[in-house]
Design a protein around this motif. Structure first.
Motif, short mmCIF file in Angstrom:
data_model
loop_
_atom_site.label_atom_id
_atom_site.label_comp_id
_atom_site.label_asym_id
_atom_site.label_seq_id
_atom_site.Cartn_x
_atom_site.Cartn_y
_atom_site.Cartn_z
N THR A 222 -7.98 17.26 -6.83
CA THR A 222 -6.65 16.63 -6.95
C THR A 222 -6.23 16.05 -5.60
O THR A 222 -5.70 14.93 -5.53
CB THR A 222 -5.61 17.66 -7.42
OG1 THR A 222 -6.14 18.35 -8.55
CG2 THR A 222 -4.31 17.00 -7.79
N ALA A 223 -6.46 16.79 -4.54
CA ALA A 223 -6.11 16.30 -3.21
C ALA A 223 -6.86 15.01 -2.90
O ALA A 223 -6.35 14.11 -2.25
CB ALA A 223 -6.42 17.36 -2.16
N MET A 224 -8.08 14.92 -3.41
CA MET A 224 -8.90 13.73 -3.15
C MET A 224 -8.57 12.58 -4.09
O MET A 224 -9.15 11.51 -3.99
CB MET A 224 -10.38 14.07 -3.32
CG MET A 224 -10.96 14.96 -2.26
SD MET A 224 -12.68 15.29 -2.66
CE MET A 224 -13.40 13.68 -2.35
N ASN A 225 -7.66 12.84 -5.03
CA ASN A 225 -7.32 11.87 -6.07
C ASN A 225 -8.50 11.64 -7.02
O ASN A 225 -8.74 10.53 -7.51
CB ASN A 225 -6.89 10.54 -5.45
CG ASN A 225 -5.97 9.76 -6.39
OD1 ASN A 225 -5.52 10.30 -7.40
ND2 ASN A 225 -5.71 8.51 -6.07
N ASP B 142 1.67 9.87 -4.70
CA ASP B 142 1.84 11.12 -3.97
C ASP B 142 1.53 12.33 -4.84
O ASP B 142 2.00 12.42 -5.96
CB ASP B 142 3.29 11.24 -3.48
CG ASP B 142 3.44 10.64 -2.11
OD1 ASP B 142 2.43 10.10 -1.60
OD2 ASP B 142 4.55 10.68 -1.57
N ARG B 143 0.75 13.22 -4.26
CA ARG B 143 0.45 14.45 -5.01
C ARG B 143 0.90 15.63 -4.17
O ARG B 143 0.55 15.74 -2.99
CB ARG B 143 -1.05 14.53 -5.28
CG ARG B 143 -1.56 13.38 -6.11
CD ARG B 143 -3.05 13.41 -6.26
NE ARG B 143 -3.78 13.36 -4.99
CZ ARG B 143 -3.92 12.26 -4.26
NH1 ARG B 143 -3.40 11.11 -4.65
NH2 ARG B 143 -4.58 12.31 -3.13
N VAL B 144 1.68 16.49 -4.77
CA VAL B 144 2.12 17.69 -4.07
C VAL B 144 1.22 18.84 -4.53
O VAL B 144 1.13 19.14 -5.71
CB VAL B 144 3.59 18.01 -4.39
CG1 VAL B 144 4.01 19.27 -3.64
CG2 VAL B 144 4.48 16.84 -4.01
N VAL C 120 1.58 20.97 0.09
CA VAL C 120 1.08 19.91 0.97
C VAL C 120 1.07 18.61 0.17
O VAL C 120 0.62 18.58 -0.98
CB VAL C 120 -0.35 20.22 1.47
CG1 VAL C 120 -0.92 19.05 2.25
CG2 VAL C 120 -0.35 21.47 2.33
N THR C 121 1.64 17.55 0.77
CA THR C 121 1.67 16.27 0.08
C THR C 121 0.54 15.37 0.57
O THR C 121 0.34 15.22 1.77
CB THR C 121 3.02 15.56 0.33
OG1 THR C 121 4.06 16.48 0.04
CG2 THR C 121 3.15 14.34 -0.54
N VAL C 122 -0.20 14.83 -0.36
CA VAL C 122 -1.29 13.91 -0.02
C VAL C 122 -1.05 12.63 -0.79
O VAL C 122 -0.70 12.66 -1.98
CB VAL C 122 -2.67 14.48 -0.41
CG1 VAL C 122 -3.78 13.60 0.14
CG2 VAL C 122 -2.82 15.91 0.08
N SER C 123 -1.21 11.48 -0.12
CA SER C 123 -1.03 10.23 -0.83
C SER C 123 -2.29 9.38 -0.79
O SER C 123 -3.12 9.53 0.11
CB SER C 123 0.15 9.45 -0.26
OG SER C 123 0.34 9.77 1.08
N GLY C 124 -2.44 8.52 -1.76
CA GLY C 124 -3.58 7.61 -1.81
C GLY C 124 -4.88 8.33 -2.08
O GLY C 124 -4.91 9.50 -2.46
N VAL D 180 0.84 -1.20 0.00
CA VAL D 180 0.00 0.00 0.00
C VAL D 180 0.87 1.25 0.00
O VAL D 180 0.68 2.16 -0.78
CB VAL D 180 -0.95 -0.01 1.22
CG1 VAL D 180 -1.59 1.37 1.38
CG2 VAL D 180 -2.01 -1.06 1.04
N SER D 181 1.87 1.24 0.89
CA SER D 181 2.68 2.44 0.99
C SER D 181 3.48 2.67 -0.28
O SER D 181 3.72 3.80 -0.68
CB SER D 181 3.58 2.38 2.22
OG SER D 181 4.72 1.60 1.92
N LEU D 182 3.86 1.55 -0.94
CA LEU D 182 4.55 1.70 -2.22
C LEU D 182 3.62 2.34 -3.26
O LEU D 182 3.97 3.31 -3.93
CB LEU D 182 5.01 0.32 -2.74
CG LEU D 182 6.46 -0.04 -2.40
CD1 LEU D 182 6.77 -1.44 -2.92
CD2 LEU D 182 7.42 0.98 -2.99
#
Lengths: 308, 340
Positions: free
Chosen positions: A154-157, A33-35, A43-47, A25-27
């Protein structure tokens, strides 16, 4: 060691499975990752965050528009819940404060993994919120509503979904444009007993009107810094006259607000009033709404009243 | 007693001089109010209308908008000026003012409550405002009965401010819960002379004139009361009854004024202050003078409120507060608070 405690072997295998799953998952998240550029830096958001708390009217609109449900939302100005036009989609969403005051404990209780805040969030509040979860404060001002919608999405993917919805709005506008009374002047005001509040044409409403080939009044064009004017002198009411007037009412009794306005002799003299081209509309959409769902509601109203 | 008669004759003459001076000033502000506004109708165009020009738009602005406002300002100014003078006399406190003591706050609170209970702003009857003003007056009366508070002008104002703040907080609370009427309520929180329905012009003048007529009956007893309770009683008056009747009239005046224009603070403070400065503290003089100073000041404030932020308008309450707050400070700071 393992043979000596056979029972724990299964536990260990289980454990390692979980670990490798987590690593996977973390991979994946890492690749995801979105900056995001925000008003308070990157702000970095992942997943794909599952628990999104939306502390802004437009953020709630965006979360709902991309098919998600917020884990918490702010009550709209003066009301107990979200704006009426969002009510159906936002059923059961917990309220974590009002536009005047965010309830930090309620935000914490919603266990957010992403917080979407309004552009006017102050630094102190930001510092507290960003300790709870990555907090997104869009950089854009009043005018660029699409930018902040994309920032949230974008933050929400969910950038693709939002992009698609925005494109649909453009398509809809293009289809609607030929049906509109081209070049007609449309004003949007809120009626107070002592005069009118003029809504700036640099908000979503003015932008939509202009995209449809309609004109806005010079007075509303001049409001570049504030969402609406002070109370206009009745002597100057003719400055907001036009072919059509949309009367944004913050209450459900839109007709009553219109009746009140009609009692005022200065209002009766307006061209729009005399030709019965005054329409009472939901102020939660027309004067404070912003976002994909709000834009579609605006287009509904415009289509219903102006399309031939 | 020849000496006193000379003095009173001299005062009579000075009252007449002051009255005619204020009457002239009032006439000037009335003309200014008709000529000046936030709109595109210039003073020259307005003047042309007044001399018979058939300019339809300008005619509408001058007669329907500015004319109506001017009449309302005169009515409301008379009511607030007289109410301030009466209230100060009845409480024997130079700082007593309907706006500061919560009488206006009571009236506007009652109206806000009525609106949020379902009445529409257009149909709110002035009786609601009068009842609210009466409750406010009753509270003032109760507070003046409390020792130390009633005796100390500044404490009375503090009590009034606390009462007004409390009502203001409840009003805000209602605004929070009741978005429905937010736009309508905002009007009752600030006060203005713009956009009032012409209906207000039908019922407010008779009500206020009636109250002013009743007021004349109270002038002598109030003047006697100024000499002290014992002397007043000795002269055959009933201090408690006089106070009660006075406050009742104050409530009617403030109630109607608030129903017409919303709460407008400080006029009731400035007017008697100016009147006293000119003719001394005898209510038999200040009251008549206040009937002229009130409308003049309110019209002046209204004209300023129109010119300040063209093409928009400031609420008149902002202007009266800007004029009134320094006066309040001046009164409190002056070494000798005049005792009434």
């Amino acid at each position: 060691m393992l043979t000596r405690f056979p029972a724990s072997r299964r536990a260990l295998r289980h454990c390692s499975l979980t670990l490798s799953l987590l690593a996977g998952v973390s991979l994946a998240a890492h690749a995801d990752d979105r900056v995001i550029d925000t008003a308070y830096g990157k702000v970095t958001v992942s997943g794909t965050p599952g628990h999104v708390v939306a502390l802004d009217e437009q953020a709630v609109d965006t979360v709902l528009a991309v098919g998600a449900k917020p884990a918490g939302a702010l009550a709209t100005r003066g009301a107990e819940g979200v704006s009426n036009y969002l009510k159906d989609r936002a059923e059961g969403v917990p309220i974590v404060g009002t536009s005047r005051e965010i309830n930090l404990e309620a935000v914490l209780a919603a266990q957010p993994d992403l917080i979407l805040a309004g552009a006017r969030l102050d630094k102190t509040m930001y510092d507290k919120l960003s300790q709870i979860a990555p907090t997104i404060v869009p950089t854009s001002s009043l005018a660029q509503w699409k930018d902040s919608v994309m920032t949230y999405a974008t933050a929400m993917n969910k950038a693709d979904e939002a992009q698609q919805a925005l494109q649909q709005i453009d398509t809809r506008i293009a289809a609607l444009k030929p049906k509109m009374p081209a070049g007609a002047t449309v004003s949007v005001v809120r009626w107070m007993p002592q005069g009118a509040l003029v809504m700036s044409s640099h908000l979503i409403v003015g932008e939509t009107l202009q995209a449809l080939g309609l004109k806005t009044t010079a007075l509303s064009d001049s409001l570049v810094k504030k969402p609406h004017s002070d109370i206009l002198s009745l002597e100057n009411l003719s400055q907001v006259d036009g072919d059509w007037m949309f009367l944004a009412t913050l209450n459900e009794k839109g007709k009553e607000a219109l009746d009140n306005a009609r009692q005022q002799p200065a209002f009766q003299r307006l061209k729009a009033a005399q030709s019965n081209h005054v329409v009472a509309v939901d102020g939660q959409v027309w004067s404070s709404g912003s976002g994909i769902l709000a834009a579609n509601r605006l287009l509904d109203d415009l289509e219903q009243n102006l399309a031939n | 007693m020849p000496v006193t008669s000379i003095v009173s004759a001299r005062r009579q003459r000075s009252l007449l001089t002051f009255c005619s001076a204020w009457l002239a000033l009032l006439a000037v502000t009335v003309v200014a109010s008709l000529l000046m506004g936030a709109g595109q109708v210039s003073p020259a165009r307005a003047l042309a209308v007044l001399t018979g020009n058939q300019d339809h738009d300008a005619r509408f602005v001058v007669y329907e908008l500015r004319g109506q406002r001017t009449l309302l300002a005169i009515i409301v100014g008379m009511a607030l000026g007289a109410a301030g003078t009466l209230l100060q006399s009845a409480t024997r406190n130079p700082l007593a003012e309907p706006g500061l003591l919560g009488v206006s706050a009571g009236a506007s609170f009652a109206v806000v409550l009525a609106i949020s209970l379902g009445a529409s702003a257009a149909t709110v009857h002035f009786s609601v405002a009068i009842i609210g003003a009466m409750v406010g007056c009753l509270l003032v009366l109760l507070v003046t009965q409390v020792r130390y508070v009633g005796d100390d002008p500044v404490r009375l104002v503090l009590a009034g401010a606390a009462f007004s703040a409390m009502l203001g907080a409840i009003t805000t609370l209602m605004l929070l819960f009741d978005q429905r009427s937010a736009d309508e309520i905002r009007f009752w929180v600030i006060g203005t002379l713009a956009g009032r329905s012409s209906v207000a012009l039908w019922w407010s003048p008779p009500g206020i004139l009636l109250a002013l007529a009743l007021m004349t009956l109270l002038v002598r007893p109030l003047a006697a009361l100024a000499l002290g309770e014992h002397i007043a009683t000795g002269l055959g008056h009933h201090p408690r009854l006089i106070r009660l009747l006075t406050l009742l009239i104050v409530a009617v005046l403030v109630g109607i004024a608030t129903a017409v224009a919303g709460p407008i603070a400080f006029i009731g403070l400035i007017v008697p202050f100016v009147a006293r400065a000119q003719t001394g503290s005898d209510i038999r003089r200040t009251l008549w003078l206040s009937l002229l100073i009130g409308p003049t000041l309110l019209l002046l404030a209204d004209v300023l409120s129109r010119l300040a932020v063209k093409p928009y308008e400031l609420p008149i309450g902002v202007i009266t507060a800007m004029i009134g707050a320094p006066v309040l400070v001046a009164v409190v700071r002056s070494r000798r608070l005049p005792t009434l």
